[in-house]
Design an enzyme around this catalytic site. Structure first.
Site: not given
Ligand SMILES: Nc1ncnc2c1ncn2[C@@H]1O[C@H](COP(=O)(O)OP(=O)(O)O)[C@@H](O)[C@H]1O
Ligand SMILES: Cc1cn([C@H]2C[C@H](O)[C@@H](COP(=O)(O)O)O2)c(=O)[nH]c1=O
Ligand SMILES: [Zn+2]
Length: 191
Positions: A13, A86
């Site tokens: 997200s 996190e």
């Molecule tokens: N190559 C890309 N170009 C543009 N947006 C990207 C690309 N790769 C991933 N994303 C976007 O990055 C977002 C995820 O980013 P991130 O900050 O790593 O997520 P989170 O930390 O919430 O898991 C998603 O909305 C995804 O669509």
């Molecule tokens: C849903 C869920 C997630 N996790 C772990 C998996 C990832 O390593 C992190 C979250 O990463 P983000 O891309 O920065 O959102 O959390 C977990 O351990 N248990 C869960 O249920």
């Protein structure tokens, strides 16, 4: 008075991306911003926050004396903000310490994290942040299976959705963001 912020969302997200850009906004204006994460999630590397877009940021890990550490740094040179990634993995005590930084040092603390685990239950850090934060925002993405907003995280094991297992398990491809209806179509929510 400074606030404690909680910016939560499902996986993918944009949380890590936003924390890195928030940090950049402060530092490019010459304002000191301290970045923290937890040692639980080392996918990005040691003391590093990494977003899927490819941005990276060096950070420190939250520890039990975080309040004293930030106070000491702030006395040497003003700290304008503290950002935490996190945050779902933090303990109740950690969140209390972060709230003290906002309340007694008058430094805004912006926490990013998941709300719920793959069973649909609050993580400890998320629960306390929902209880104590002054401002709560949802970061959004789309359900893997339909076009609605994702609100839950689904864990996949060999491509099959699962709702049993240890709550904490690092991973990327092992999880997909889903809406509640699509979750229910594949798995039972914990009752
Ligand atoms: N190559 C890309 N170009 C543009 N947006 C990207 C690309 N790769 C991933 N994303 C976007 O990055 C977002 C995820 O980013 P991130 O900050 O790593 O997520 P989170 O930390 O919430 O898991 C998603 O909305 C995804 O669509
Ligand atoms: C849903 C869920 C997630 N996790 C772990 C998996 C990832 O390593 C992190 C979250 O990463 P983000 O891309 O920065 O959102 O959390 C977990 O351990 N248990 C869960 O249920
Ligand atoms: Zn859906």
């Amino acid at each position: 008075m400074a606030k404690l912020y909680y910016r939560y969302g499902t996986m993918q997200s944009n949380k890590s991306n936003q924390i890195i850009t928030t940090h950049h906004q402060y530092t490019t204006q010459g304002k000191q911003c301290l970045a923290y994460s937890t040692p639980i999630d080392t996918r990005s590397g040691f003391k590093k926050i990494k977003s899927r877009v490819g941005l990276e940021l060096l950070c420190e890990y939250i520890h039990e004396n975080i309040y004293d550490e930030v106070k000491r740094i702030h006395e040497e040179a003003k700290v304008h903000a503290v950002v935490v990634d996190e945050a779902q993995f933090l303990s109740r005590k950690d969140i209390h310490n972060l709230s003290d930084i906002a309340d007694y040092l008058d430094i805004p603390v912006i926490c990013f994290g998941l709300k719920t685990n793959f069973k649909g239950e609050l993580f400890e850090g998320s629960k306390v942040l929902l209880e104590l934060s002054d401002a709560i925002d949802e970061l959004k993405t789309i359900c893997q299976f339909c076009n609605k907003k994702a609100t839950l995280n689904m864990r996949m094991l060999d491509g099959v959705p699962v709702n049993v297992g240890e709550t904490i398990q690092m991973g990327d491809e092992e999880y997909v963001p889903v809406c509640r209806k699509c979750y229910k179509a594949r798995l039972e929510l914990v009752k």
